[in-house]
Structures are given as structure tokens and as C-alpha cells.
Scaffold this motif. Structure first.
Motif, PDB file in Angstrom:
ATOM      1  N   CYS A   1      39.224  53.718  17.902  1.00 19.47           N
ATOM      2  CA  CYS A   1      39.524  55.149  18.039  1.00 19.47           C
ATOM      3  C   CYS A   1      39.168  55.624  19.449  1.00 19.47           C
ATOM      4  N   ASP A   2      39.943  56.594  19.931  1.00 24.24           N
ATOM      5  CA  ASP A   2      39.691  57.182  21.251  1.00 24.24           C
ATOM      6  C   ASP A   2      39.817  58.696  21.154  1.00 24.24           C
ATOM      7  N   ARG A   3      39.558  59.371  22.294  1.00 30.91           N
ATOM      8  CA  ARG A   3      39.665  60.824  22.374  1.00 30.91           C
ATOM      9  C   ARG A   3      40.785  61.227  23.331  1.00 30.91           C
ATOM     10  N   GLY A   4      41.843  60.451  23.363  1.00 33.84           N
ATOM     11  CA  GLY A   4      42.955  60.746  24.248  1.00 33.84           C
ATOM     12  C   GLY A   4      43.894  61.785  23.669  1.00 33.84           C
ATOM     13  N   PRO A   5      45.086  61.907  24.231  1.00 31.21           N
ATOM     14  CA  PRO A   5      46.031  62.921  23.755  1.00 31.21           C
ATOM     15  C   PRO A   5      46.628  62.595  22.387  1.00 31.21           C
ATOM     16  N   GLY A   6      46.430  61.390  21.890  1.00 30.23           N
ATOM     17  CA  GLY A   6      46.999  61.028  20.597  1.00 30.23           C
ATOM     18  C   GLY A   6      48.453  60.595  20.716  1.00 30.23           C
ATOM     19  N   VAL A   7      49.012  60.229  19.595  1.00 27.88           N
ATOM     20  CA  VAL A   7      50.400  59.756  19.540  1.00 27.88           C
ATOM     21  C   VAL A   7      51.167  60.654  18.580  1.00 27.88           C
TER      22      VAL A   7
ATOM     23  N   ARG B   1      51.517  37.669  12.115  1.00 31.40           N
ATOM     24  CA  ARG B   1      51.394  36.223  11.980  1.00 31.40           C
ATOM     25  C   ARG B   1      50.164  35.851  11.139  1.00 31.40           C
ATOM     26  N   HIS B   2      49.145  36.679  11.148  1.00 33.10           N
ATOM     27  CA  HIS B   2      47.943  36.422  10.342  1.00 33.10           C
ATOM     28  C   HIS B   2      48.026  37.050   8.953  1.00 33.10           C
ATOM     29  N   GLY B   3      49.194  37.587   8.583  1.00 27.73           N
ATOM     30  CA  GLY B   3      49.350  38.156   7.254  1.00 27.73           C
ATOM     31  C   GLY B   3      48.820  39.567   7.110  1.00 27.73           C
ATOM     32  N   GLY B   4      48.571  40.268   8.219  1.00 31.06           N
ATOM     33  CA  GLY B   4      48.044  41.621   8.149  1.00 31.06           C
ATOM     34  C   GLY B   4      49.062  42.642   8.622  1.00 31.06           C
ATOM     35  N   ASN B   5      48.575  43.844   8.902  1.00 31.47           N
ATOM     36  CA  ASN B   5      49.439  44.922   9.392  1.00 31.47           C
ATOM     37  C   ASN B   5      48.628  45.840  10.287  1.00 31.47           C
ATOM     38  N   VAL B   6      49.326  46.629  11.101  1.00 29.81           N
ATOM     39  CA  VAL B   6      48.692  47.549  12.034  1.00 29.81           C
ATOM     40  C   VAL B   6      49.437  48.866  11.979  1.00 29.81           C
ATOM     41  N   ARG B   7      48.707  49.962  12.177  1.00 25.72           N
ATOM     42  CA  ARG B   7      49.312  51.293  12.179  1.00 25.72           C
ATOM     43  C   ARG B   7      48.491  52.216  13.076  1.00 25.72           C
ATOM     44  N   CYS B   8      49.096  53.333  13.396  1.00 25.68           N
ATOM     45  CA  CYS B   8      48.433  54.334  14.238  1.00 25.68           C
ATOM     46  C   CYS B   8      48.211  55.594  13.414  1.00 25.68           C
ATOM     47  N   GLU B   9      47.012  56.189  13.537  1.00 27.12           N
ATOM     48  CA  GLU B   9      46.666  57.396  12.803  1.00 27.12           C
ATOM     49  C   GLU B   9      46.058  58.421  13.750  1.00 27.12           C
ATOM     50  N   ASP B  10      45.975  59.673  13.271  1.00 24.41           N
ATOM     51  CA  ASP B  10      45.251  60.713  14.008  1.00 24.41           C
ATOM     52  C   ASP B  10      43.748  60.519  13.837  1.00 24.41           C
ATOM     53  N   ARG B  11      43.000  60.882  14.873  1.00 26.48           N
ATOM     54  CA  ARG B  11      41.541  60.869  14.780  1.00 26.48           C
ATOM     55  C   ARG B  11      41.051  62.291  14.571  1.00 26.48           C
ATOM     56  N   PRO B  12      40.214  62.510  13.577  1.00 20.75           N
ATOM     57  CA  PRO B  12      39.691  63.868  13.369  1.00 20.75           C
ATOM     58  C   PRO B  12      39.003  64.380  14.631  1.00 20.75           C
ATOM     59  N   GLY B  13      39.376  65.577  15.046  1.00 21.90           N
ATOM     60  CA  GLY B  13      38.816  66.149  16.261  1.00 21.90           C
ATOM     61  C   GLY B  13      39.623  65.856  17.500  1.00 21.90           C
ATOM     62  N   GLY B  14      40.728  65.102  17.374  1.00 21.03           N
ATOM     63  CA  GLY B  14      41.576  64.788  18.518  1.00 21.03           C
ATOM     64  C   GLY B  14      41.503  63.333  18.892  1.00 21.03           C
ATOM     65  N   GLY B  15      42.634  62.793  19.286  1.00 23.23           N
ATOM     66  CA  GLY B  15      42.681  61.385  19.671  1.00 23.23           C
ATOM     67  C   GLY B  15      43.514  60.570  18.695  1.00 23.23           C
ATOM     68  N   ALA B  16      43.439  59.276  18.859  1.00 24.89           N
ATOM     69  CA  ALA B  16      44.220  58.361  18.027  1.00 24.89           C
ATOM     70  C   ALA B  16      43.335  57.235  17.542  1.00 24.89           C
ATOM     71  N   CYS B  17      43.695  56.679  16.406  1.00 23.20           N
ATOM     72  CA  CYS B  17      43.003  55.528  15.834  1.00 23.20           C
ATOM     73  C   CYS B  17      44.053  54.456  15.509  1.00 23.20           C
ATOM     74  N   PHE B  18      43.797  53.245  15.973  1.00 23.88           N
ATOM     75  CA  PHE B  18      44.639  52.112  15.633  1.00 23.88           C
ATOM     76  C   PHE B  18      43.897  51.270  14.599  1.00 23.88           C
TER      77      PHE B  18
END
Length: 394
Positions: free
Chosen positions: A325-331, A369-386
């Protein structure tokens, strides 16, 4: 994926043939009975002539015979000239009763059995022909599915000279062309990447020979460009290897995510959170690839924010979750799927922001390739979480 029995093509064709024969048999049987009754109704009656002992005609009529009540034979009703009515009976001779057919073979059941035998004969005769045709269609279906799953060397059998064989032949030609184009593309990427390393080496040597008389700004710009080119080459090579078979990227082995994430967080200055009392989290995978996932996510977060960056690990019964998670502008929500496409940048991003547009694409490819998945979410208070989810077993 298995097809339900009611949707199998060979069964539907076979049942259609059998149903058609049954319907035609019933129709022709009904028409035959109607014609027999019409012919019997149009048949003329028999002429009956009665004479006395002198040979004079005392009665004459054209009549149709009727059944004798209570016995076998025929009866004719003949009016005489004096107004009386005589009944002429023609009983059948007493013969030993014929052998009676079993109840299941007597009318109307005999017609049902006959119809069943005809349907059975047609079914047994039509099934091998229908099944032979649909087996070839099923072979085409299985081959196309295997080819669509990535087996580009898969080819279809070209038996026969009918439309099915022609379809298989045209598919094989198209598949060979696609495979050749992909192999040519991979070879071009690999060769171009290796050829770019030589001029990069010469640029580094020239930069070192420039000495202290060169501008510091120019040296910094050249160094930045070299680093960006070097990073691009590494990521192109890795993307090319990920498109190959799994054996080309290594064998899966237990990887400790706690130690791996702690090392990467120490290099980037990110805050590392791990469940209390947890000293190791093992997942099956390739260590260098999983390290690349964590590093790309941390570098992406650092590139878009000057604030705090955090990486946390969580474990459930069947998977391990990595959250950066970061405190950037988000996606923006509309861009959260496209940011994982190769060479895609968010609107407004410039090349000086860093990155070559392959980091998140590699994260998605390695995770899949490892059988998983990835997604992007909002971070509470601003930012993005991968969020990366990896299975604890494969």
C-alpha cells in the motif's frame, strides 16, 4: 469440460434418425389402414338368387354379408317376391381351432412389436454411421481446445476427403502459421535484447572515460537512460521466458515469503508487517520470480508516492496474501484492469516518472504462473493497495 449426454451431437443425430423412422412408420401404417377400409367399403355386394323346385326365381337381391351371431360364417337377408324375407346362412365348417398366438402378439400389440423391431433395426444400423461422423467432430473439438490452451504444436487428424477433413486441414495450416509467427516474434525479442547489451556496455565505458570535465547533469541523464534501458531489457527477457513452458522458468520449491519480503522492504525503506509470532510463510514457487513480484510492487509504490509504503503478509487456510500500500494519487476504478497490460501508463504519466510499463504486467504474469491472482484496491485515507494472493499448495 464434459458435455451433458443430452447435448452430445452423435446422440441427437441418432435420436433424430430413429424418431423420423418411427413417425414415418406410424404415418404409412395409418394411411394403409385407411386405404384398406375405403377399398372394403367400395367393394360391391354379392348377388343372391333363390329358386323353388320348379326353377322359378322366388327371390333375388345384391347384398353384403353380415356376421352370424354367436358363430363363425356369413348371413344374407334376401326379400322374396311375395313380401317375405328369407335368411340364408353360410356357416363355416367345424375345424380344429388354430393355435392361438400369445397375448403379447395379438392385435393391436402385434403392430406395436413390429414397429419396435423396425425402430430397433434402424437404430442399430444408423448408430455406427452417426457415431463415426461425430467422433471426428469430437476429435476436432478436443484439438482446438488443446491448441487454445497453449499447445501450439497440436494438429488435427486429416482423415478422409469430406468437409470435416477439409476443416481440419485448413485449421492445421492456420495453426502452423500462428506458431511460426510467435516463434519468430520470440526470437526477435531475444536477439534484440541481447544485441542491445553491447552498445550499453560501450556507453558505460565511454561514460567512465569522460572524466570529471563533463557536466554532472549530462552524466546523470546518461546514467538514468542506461538504467532504464537495462531494466527494459531485463523485463523483456523475463516476459519472453514466462511465455515459454513452465520448465523454462525453474522448478517450484518452498519459498519463505517472510524473509524475502523483509529483504526487499529493507532496500526500499518500506514498513513491513507480519502476523504476530509468524517467523515463516512458505509457498511453492520460484524464489527469483516471487522476489521480482515484491520488488516491482515496492518500486511502483515508491515511484508514485513520497509518503509511507507498507507491505503486509496475511495467511489463511489455503493462501497467503501480500498487500503493498502507498499514499499516492491512487488508481481510477476504470484503469485498475488496464494497468496490468504491457507498456500501459496511466493518463498524465511521463517517462521521467520512471518505469517502462512492464513491471505490473510481469507481476500479473508471474502470479498467474504460480496459480494466484493480483488486483488493485483503494487504500483507506487515500492511495492504492496492490493485493497478491498465492496458494499455499499446488
Amino acid at each position: 469440460m464434459s458435455t451433458p449426454l443430452t447435448q452430445r451431437l452423435y446422440l441427437r443425430i441418432w435420436l433424430a434418425v430413429v424418431a423420423t423412422v418411427v413417425i414415418l412408420t406410424l404415418l404409412f401404417s395409418w394411411l394403409w389402414r385407411q386405404e384398406a377400409e375405403r377399398e372394403r367399403a367400395q367393394r360391391p355386394g354379392r348377388e343372391i338368387v333363390l329358386r323353388n323346385a320348379s326353377g322359378d326365381i322366388i327371390g333375388q337381391a345384391v347384398m353384403r354379408p353380415g356376421r352370424l351371431p354367436g358363430q363363425s360364417g356369413f348371413e344374407f337377408e334376401v326379400p322374396t317376391r311375395d313380401g317375405q324375407t328369407l335368411f340364408v346362412q353360410l356357416p363355416r365348417p367345424n375345424r380344429p381351432p388354430p393355435m392361438m398366438a400369445p397375448p403379447w402378439w395379438r392385435p393391436p400389440f402385434d403392430f406395436v412389436w413390429l414397429l419396435g423391431l423396425v425402430a430397433l433395426a434402424v437404430a442399430l444400423g444408423a448408430y455406427p454411421i452417426v457415431r463415426r461422423l461425430t467422433k471426428r467432430l469430437e476429435a476436432l473439438q478436443q484439438g482446438v481446445e488443446r491448441w487454445g490452451e497453449g499447445d501450439l504444436a497440436r494438429r488435427l487428424p486429416e482423415d478422409g476427403r469430406d468437409e470435416v477433413a477439409f476443416l481440419a486441414q485448413r485449421f492445421n495450416i492456420a495453426a502452423a502459421r500462428v506458431q511460426a509467427l510467435l516463434q519468430s516474434q520470440k526470437a526477435l525479442l531475444a536477439n534484440a535484447s541481447h544485441e542491445l547489451r553491447s552498445p550499453l556496455t560501450r556507453i558505460r565505458m565511454g561514460l567512465e572515460l569522460m572524466g570529471e570535465h563533463s557536466s554532472a547533469t549530462a552524466r546523470e541523464e546518461i546514467a538514468r537512460n542506461i538504467h532504464e534501458l537495462d531494466q527494459l531489457i531485463d523485463e523483456i527477457l523475463l516476459a519472453s521466458r514466462l511465455e515459454a513452458s513452465p520448465i523454462d522458468i525453474g522448478t517450484l520449491e518452498p519459498v519463505d515469503l517472510v524473509g524475502l519480503c523483509a529483504e526487499e522492504c529493507a532496500q526500499t525503506g518500506a514498513e513491513f508487517e507480519v502476523p504476530a509470532g509468524c517467523t515463516s510463510l512458505l509457498v511453492p514457487g520460484v524464489a527469483k520470480l516471487l522476489r521480482r513480484v515484491v520488488r516491482n510492487l515496492l518500486e511502483n509504490a515508491r515511484r508514485h508516492t513520497a509518503g509511507d509504503i507498507s507491505l503486509s503478509l496475511q495467511r489463511s487456510s489455503q493462501q497467503v496474501t501480500i498487500r503493498v500500500c502507498d499514499r499516492g494519487p491512487g488508481v481510477p476504478p476504470a484503469q485498475r484492469e488496464r494497468i496490468f497490460e504491457p507498456f500501459y501508463r496511466l493518463p498524465g504519466a511521463s517517462e521521467r516518472d520512471g518505469g517502462v510499463g512492464l513491471g505490473l504486467a510481469l507481476v500479473k504474469s508471474i502470479t498467474a504462473r504460480h496459480g494466484g491472482n493480483v488486483r488493485c484496491e483503494d487504500r483507506p485515507g487515500g492511495g492504492a493497495c496492490f493485493v497478491v494472493e498465492l496458494p499455499t499448495s499446488t
